[in-house]
Write an enzyme that holds these catalytic residues in place. Structure first.
Site, PDB file in Angstrom:
ATOM      1  N   HIS A  89       0.839  -1.203   0.000  1.00 33.16           N
ATOM      2  CA  HIS A  89       0.000   0.000   0.000  1.00 33.16           C
ATOM      3  C   HIS A  89       0.866   1.241   0.000  1.00 33.16           C
ATOM      4  O   HIS A  89       2.045   1.202   0.366  1.00 33.16           O
ATOM      5  CB  HIS A  89      -0.904   0.031   1.242  1.00 33.16           C
ATOM      6  CG  HIS A  89      -0.148   0.179   2.525  1.00 33.16           C
ATOM      7  ND1 HIS A  89       0.610  -0.826   3.083  1.00 33.16           N
ATOM      8  CD2 HIS A  89      -0.019   1.249   3.356  1.00 33.16           C
ATOM      9  CE1 HIS A  89       1.160  -0.404   4.204  1.00 33.16           C
ATOM     10  NE2 HIS A  89       0.806   0.853   4.388  1.00 33.16           N
ATOM     11  N   ASP A  91       0.313   5.017   1.960  1.00 35.64           N
ATOM     12  CA  ASP A  91      -0.502   5.379   3.116  1.00 35.64           C
ATOM     13  C   ASP A  91      -1.691   6.244   2.716  1.00 35.64           C
ATOM     14  O   ASP A  91      -1.545   7.219   1.963  1.00 35.64           O
ATOM     15  CB  ASP A  91       0.349   6.139   4.140  1.00 35.64           C
ATOM     16  CG  ASP A  91       1.378   5.221   4.779  1.00 35.64           C
ATOM     17  OD1 ASP A  91       1.072   4.031   4.973  1.00 35.64           O
ATOM     18  OD2 ASP A  91       2.494   5.695   5.062  1.00 35.64           O
ATOM     19  N   HIS A 234       4.678   0.227   0.297  1.00 37.03           N
ATOM     20  CA  HIS A 234       5.454  -0.543   1.257  1.00 37.03           C
ATOM     21  C   HIS A 234       4.620  -1.660   1.849  1.00 37.03           C
ATOM     22  O   HIS A 234       3.380  -1.670   1.740  1.00 37.03           O
ATOM     23  CB  HIS A 234       6.051   0.349   2.351  1.00 37.03           C
ATOM     24  CG  HIS A 234       5.039   1.148   3.118  1.00 37.03           C
ATOM     25  ND1 HIS A 234       4.449   2.284   2.616  1.00 37.03           N
ATOM     26  CD2 HIS A 234       4.496   0.965   4.341  1.00 37.03           C
ATOM     27  CE1 HIS A 234       3.606   2.779   3.504  1.00 37.03           C
ATOM     28  NE2 HIS A 234       3.603   1.983   4.571  1.00 37.03           N
ATOM     29  N   ARG A 249       4.896   6.473  14.422  1.00 35.35           N
ATOM     30  CA  ARG A 249       4.895   7.010  13.057  1.00 35.35           C
ATOM     31  C   ARG A 249       4.257   8.380  13.032  1.00 35.35           C
ATOM     32  O   ARG A 249       3.250   8.609  13.711  1.00 35.35           O
ATOM     33  CB  ARG A 249       4.091   6.069  12.157  1.00 35.35           C
ATOM     34  CG  ARG A 249       4.477   6.122  10.713  1.00 35.35           C
ATOM     35  CD  ARG A 249       3.542   5.288   9.869  1.00 35.35           C
ATOM     36  NE  ARG A 249       2.420   6.102   9.450  1.00 35.35           N
ATOM     37  CZ  ARG A 249       1.449   5.666   8.655  1.00 35.35           C
ATOM     38  NH1 ARG A 249       1.462   4.435   8.197  1.00 35.35           N
ATOM     39  NH2 ARG A 249       0.473   6.471   8.307  1.00 35.35           N
TER      40      ARG A 249
HETATM   41  C1  SIN Z   1       3.029   1.084   7.899  1.00 37.03           C
HETATM   42  O1  SIN Z   1       2.427   0.616   6.946  1.00 37.03           O
HETATM   43  O2  SIN Z   1       3.032   2.282   8.146  1.00 37.03           O
HETATM   44  C2  SIN Z   1       3.819   0.163   8.800  1.00 37.03           C
HETATM   45  C3  SIN Z   1       5.142  -0.150   8.216  1.00 37.03           C
HETATM   46  C4  SIN Z   1       5.964  -1.016   9.126  1.00 37.03           C
HETATM   47  O3  SIN Z   1       5.558  -1.292  10.250  1.00 37.03           O
HETATM   48  O4  SIN Z   1       7.049  -1.423   8.714  1.00 37.03           O
END
Ligand code: SIN
Length: 258
Positions: A89, A91, A234, A249
């Site tokens: 995905h 974000d 990612h 995050r």
């Molecule tokens: C996310 O998708 O923001 C999480 C990525 C991660 O935990 O590596």
């Protein structure tokens, strides 16, 4: 390498300014995702680093920390039933203005596993045939948060964002074109019969999994990853259950995809 660079010699506890900020901005534009090691960051320091690159946004679907609403916990342990970001995905593409980027700081990582994969959407787009590129030109697709978040938060009776964006977007800084559909949020190509839309999206989702477009980041405690959401996807690999992987995050506001 098509994507990813590790940057040393900076202390993110003090937000970059002047030439150092320009260098980090150049690095993210060129490499799409950048990594830093040994950066023990408080919530305020993480937020200050993020604010160097734009306004921080509140996650449209997941609550932030009570005292730091712009900061979202990313945490998995022996009690977890799911983890954030287990499928490819970018974000919050369900938002009308999806984020420019996200910065993830992990303080605790499993002994083995827990890597994050990043894929270059420039590389994915550029590898398509010119006939496929011409076919995708001008198409738009729906990105829906409801099927992503409703199953995670069944007690909350709420509507999540749903937006339409171009299938191929032009990056506002680099001017490069990249694919902008992803298997988590994108539900259909607008104005196309369902079977055709499903087939094209299915092909594109499969295409994005080509390892030639990827970099794989192996976390250590206090590592930081900063990705440009406009040209990457990612996926967080959950191969470490029941170990703990934990951090925070922040998300940086973006621009309307064109
Ligand atoms: C996310 O998708 O923001 C999480 C990525 C991660 O935990 O590596």
């Amino acid at each position: 390498m098509r994507i990813g660079a590790e940057i040393g010699g900076v202390d993110l506890r003090r937000p970059p300014a002047g030439q150092q900020l320009a260098e980090v901005q150049r690095a993210i534009a060129e490499h799409q995702v950048i990594f830093f090691r040994d950066q023990p960051l408080s919530h305020d320091q993480l937020k200050a680093f993020g604010r160097s690159f734009g306004e921080l946004i509140f996650h449209s679907s997941v609550a932030g920390l009570p005292d730091h609403p712009e900061v979202v916990a990313i945490h998995a342990d022996a009690q977890s039933k799911y983890i954030a970001g287990e499928d490819w995905h970018s974000d919050l593409t369900c938002d009308a203005i999806p984020p420019m980027g996200s910065i993830l700081y992990l303080h605790t990582v499993p002994e083995t596993g827990g890597d994050t994969l990043f894929a270059s959407m420039y590389a994915a787009y550029e590898a398509l045939s010119s006939r496929m590129k011409a076919y995708l030109e001008g198409l738009t697709a729906e990105h829906d948060g409801n099927h992503v978040y409703r199953p995670l938060f069944p007690d909350l009776d709420r509507q999540y964002p749903c937006s339409v964006h171009p299938v191929v977007r032009t990056h506002p800084v680099t001017g490069r074109k990249g694919l902008f559909v992803n298997g988590s949020y994108t539900t259909r190509i607008v104005g196309m019969p369902k079977a055709e839309s499903d087939a094209i999206l299915g092909f594109l989702y499969q295409h994005v999994t080509n390892p030639n477009f990827h970099v794989r980041f192996r976390w250590r405690p206090h590592s930081v990853a900063f990705w440009d959401n406009r040209c990457t996807q990612h996926l967080a690999v959950w191969d470490y259950f029941p170990q703990t992987r934990s951090g925070f995050r922040v998300t940086i506001g973006g621009d309307k995809p064109v």
